[in-house]
Design a protein around this motif. Structure first.
Motif, PDB file in Angstrom:
ATOM      1  N   ARG A  51      43.648 -27.761 -87.415  1.00  0.00           N
ATOM      2  CA  ARG A  51      42.538 -26.923 -87.889  1.00  0.00           C
ATOM      3  C   ARG A  51      41.725 -26.393 -86.701  1.00  0.00           C
ATOM      4  NH1 ARG A  51      40.114 -30.519 -91.301  1.00  0.00           N
ATOM      5  NH2 ARG A  51      41.910 -30.207 -92.683  1.00  0.00           N
ATOM      6  N   HIS A  52      41.562 -27.221 -85.670  1.00  0.00           N
ATOM      7  CA  HIS A  52      40.835 -26.805 -84.475  1.00  0.00           C
ATOM      8  C   HIS A  52      41.567 -25.648 -83.782  1.00  0.00           C
ATOM      9  CE1 HIS A  52      38.453 -28.294 -80.685  1.00  0.00           C
ATOM     10  NE2 HIS A  52      38.290 -27.013 -80.917  1.00  0.00           N
ATOM     11  N   GLY A  53      42.888 -25.753 -83.680  1.00  0.00           N
ATOM     12  CA  GLY A  53      43.676 -24.701 -83.044  1.00  0.00           C
ATOM     13  C   GLY A  53      43.624 -23.399 -83.826  1.00  0.00           C
ATOM     14  N   ILE A  54      43.698 -23.500 -85.147  1.00  0.00           N
ATOM     15  CA  ILE A  54      43.634 -22.304 -85.995  1.00  0.00           C
ATOM     16  C   ILE A  54      42.255 -21.661 -85.894  1.00  0.00           C
ATOM     17  CG2 ILE A  54      43.595 -21.524 -88.402  1.00  0.00           C
ATOM     18  CD1 ILE A  54      45.902 -23.435 -88.943  1.00  0.00           C
ATOM     19  N   SER A  55      41.211 -22.488 -85.830  1.00  0.00           N
ATOM     20  CA  SER A  55      39.847 -21.954 -85.717  1.00  0.00           C
ATOM     21  C   SER A  55      39.698 -21.119 -84.446  1.00  0.00           C
ATOM     22  CB  SER A  55      38.830 -23.097 -85.716  1.00  0.00           C
ATOM     23  OG  SER A  55      38.809 -23.754 -86.961  1.00  0.00           O
ATOM     24  N   ALA A  56      40.360 -21.550 -83.371  1.00  0.00           N
ATOM     25  CA  ALA A  56      40.285 -20.796 -82.118  1.00  0.00           C
ATOM     26  C   ALA A  56      40.909 -19.412 -82.299  1.00  0.00           C
ATOM     27  CB  ALA A  56      41.000 -21.562 -81.005  1.00  0.00           C
ATOM     28  N   LEU A  57      42.007 -19.331 -83.034  1.00  0.00           N
ATOM     29  CA  LEU A  57      42.669 -18.050 -83.275  1.00  0.00           C
ATOM     30  C   LEU A  57      41.860 -17.179 -84.239  1.00  0.00           C
ATOM     31  CD1 LEU A  57      46.392 -19.230 -83.554  1.00  0.00           C
ATOM     32  CD2 LEU A  57      45.217 -18.229 -81.581  1.00  0.00           C
ATOM     33  N   VAL A  58      41.151 -17.830 -85.153  1.00  0.00           N
ATOM     34  CA  VAL A  58      40.248 -17.083 -86.039  1.00  0.00           C
ATOM     35  C   VAL A  58      39.135 -16.440 -85.217  1.00  0.00           C
ATOM     36  CG1 VAL A  58      38.539 -17.297 -87.883  1.00  0.00           C
ATOM     37  CG2 VAL A  58      40.744 -18.455 -88.096  1.00  0.00           C
ATOM     38  N   ASP A  59      38.585 -17.207 -84.267  1.00  0.00           N
ATOM     39  CA  ASP A  59      37.520 -16.684 -83.410  1.00  0.00           C
ATOM     40  C   ASP A  59      38.009 -15.499 -82.577  1.00  0.00           C
ATOM     41  OD1 ASP A  59      35.796 -18.598 -84.370  1.00  0.00           O
ATOM     42  OD2 ASP A  59      36.085 -19.979 -82.680  1.00  0.00           O
ATOM     43  N   GLU A  60      39.305 -15.498 -82.242  1.00  0.00           N
ATOM     44  CA  GLU A  60      39.875 -14.393 -81.461  1.00  0.00           C
ATOM     45  C   GLU A  60      40.213 -13.190 -82.333  1.00  0.00           C
ATOM     46  OE1 GLU A  60      43.211 -15.627 -79.090  1.00  0.00           O
ATOM     47  OE2 GLU A  60      42.265 -17.540 -78.587  1.00  0.00           O
ATOM     48  N   GLY A  61      40.122 -13.369 -83.656  1.00  0.00           N
ATOM     49  CA  GLY A  61      40.456 -12.277 -84.558  1.00  0.00           C
ATOM     50  C   GLY A  61      41.933 -12.138 -84.835  1.00  0.00           C
ATOM     51  N   LEU A  62      42.739 -13.122 -84.415  1.00  0.00           N
ATOM     52  CA  LEU A  62      44.187 -13.053 -84.616  1.00  0.00           C
ATOM     53  C   LEU A  62      44.611 -13.570 -85.981  1.00  0.00           C
ATOM     54  CD1 LEU A  62      45.463 -14.248 -81.113  1.00  0.00           C
ATOM     55  CD2 LEU A  62      45.298 -11.906 -81.983  1.00  0.00           C
ATOM     56  N   ILE A  63      43.797 -14.463 -86.543  1.00  0.00           N
ATOM     57  CA  ILE A  63      44.119 -15.075 -87.830  1.00  0.00           C
ATOM     58  C   ILE A  63      42.904 -14.974 -88.736  1.00  0.00           C
ATOM     59  CG2 ILE A  63      44.535 -17.312 -88.969  1.00  0.00           C
ATOM     60  CD1 ILE A  63      46.361 -18.062 -86.709  1.00  0.00           C
ATOM     61  N   ARG A  64      43.183 -14.787 -90.030  1.00  0.00           N
ATOM     62  CA  ARG A  64      42.123 -14.820 -91.037  1.00  0.00           C
ATOM     63  C   ARG A  64      42.471 -15.909 -92.042  1.00  0.00           C
ATOM     64  NH1 ARG A  64      39.088 -10.253 -90.357  1.00  0.00           N
ATOM     65  NH2 ARG A  64      40.104  -8.483 -89.321  1.00  0.00           N
ATOM     66  N   THR A  65      41.450 -16.656 -92.453  1.00  0.00           N
ATOM     67  CA  THR A  65      41.663 -17.697 -93.453  1.00  0.00           C
ATOM     68  C   THR A  65      41.005 -17.285 -94.766  1.00  0.00           C
ATOM     69  OG1 THR A  65      39.710 -18.900 -92.679  1.00  0.00           O
ATOM     70  CG2 THR A  65      41.832 -19.550 -91.763  1.00  0.00           C
ATOM     71  N   ARG A  66      41.632 -17.670 -95.870  1.00  0.00           N
ATOM     72  CA  ARG A  66      41.076 -17.395 -97.193  1.00  0.00           C
ATOM     73  C   ARG A  66      41.005 -18.704 -97.952  1.00  0.00           C
ATOM     74  NH1 ARG A  66      45.571 -12.982 -98.073  1.00  0.00           N
ATOM     75  NH2 ARG A  66      45.099 -11.648 -96.303  1.00  0.00           N
ATOM     76  N   ARG A  67      39.837 -18.977 -98.480  1.00  0.00           N
ATOM     77  CA  ARG A  67      39.596 -20.233 -99.175  1.00  0.00           C
ATOM     78  C   ARG A  67      40.616 -20.436-100.288  1.00  0.00           C
ATOM     79  NH1 ARG A  67      35.091 -19.030-100.678  1.00  0.00           N
ATOM     80  NH2 ARG A  67      35.403 -18.657-102.908  1.00  0.00           N
TER      81      ARG A  67
END
Length: 239
Positions: A51-67
């Motif tokens: 989850r920490h690694g994915i959050s970093a990619l979200v911050d970079e705008g590379l990944i989006r998460t949907r609840r």
């Protein structure tokens, strides 16, 4: 004394690996990533680290998460002009995307008061209602509904059973050209049904476009509403 090499944090190594996967085309724009559990098994770590690694990619705008839906590779928003000549296929082709429409439902029914006002018919008059899903490069970007007055376009429902193109259906019904007379944009949230078709979560933000198209004589031939996924489309207004 020799300096001890700094070790790369595991979460950063996971982010780097996923970034490489995307760069190599393993995951393309709009694709869903494996679940946290699957990634945890792949990298031999706990889900918190993933989850920490994915959050970093979200911050970079590379990944989006949907609840409730997971993590997806961020897609570049599709430019979609809204002006006097709105054409779905032409708009997406001009943006370098592959357009597709899927018919969800076509029915004849009575017009509501709001629909009647938009189409300049009487409440209760029969209309053709066309519900569908718009996609770009195979990914859903919008759900829509279009209403047509049956007194002016008696064959429109039959035409829409054979083609997903509103322009073609109108042409078969005798309307060789049409233009947008009015457009209204409103922020809204996805219903459960819309979320299902658009692959988002219920309550996610959508942008609703409502408009009336008229024929060459200025008579309304279509009243349409389209719900766009906000992060997949950039609406541009043209005069």
């Amino acid at each position: 004394m020799r300096d001890t090499p700094t070790k790369t944090p595991i979460w950063k190594a996971i982010a780097d690996a996923l970034r490489s996967d995307m760069a190599e085309g393993r995951y393309g724009p709009g694709d869903k990533l494996p679940t946290e559990a699957a990634l945890a098994e792949r990298f031999g770590v706990n889900r918190h680290t993933v989850r920490h690694g994915i959050s970093a990619l979200v911050d970079e705008g590379l990944i989006r998460t949907r609840r409730g839906a997971g993590a997806f590779v961020a897609a570049t928003p599709t430019d979609y002009p809204i002006g006097s000549r709105v054409r779905f296929h032409e708009n997406l082709i001009a943006a370098g995307r592959r357009p597709e429409k899927r018919v969800l439902h076509v029915e004849e029914r009575a017009a509501t008061e709001g629909e009647a006002t938009a189409l300049t018919v009487s409440p209760g008059d029969q209309i053709c209602a066309y519900h569908g899903l718009s996609l770009a490069d195979g990914h859903p970007i919008a759900v829509f509904e279009s209403m047509f007055p049956l007194d002016r376009l008696p064959g429109i429902c039959a035409a829409l059973q054979h083609t997903s193109s509103v322009t073609e259906a109108l042409n078969r019904s005798g309307v060789t050209d049409y233009t947008r007379a009015s457009t209204r944009l409103t922020a809204t949230r996805a219903t459960a049904t819309q979320a299902l078709h658009l692959q988002v979560s219920e309550g996610d933000p959508l942008l609703r476009s409502s408009g009336v198209n008229v024929d060459e004589k200025g008579q309304p031939v279509e009243f349409g509403r389209t719900w766009f996924v906000g992060d997949r489309v950039t609406l541009t207004l043209e005069s």
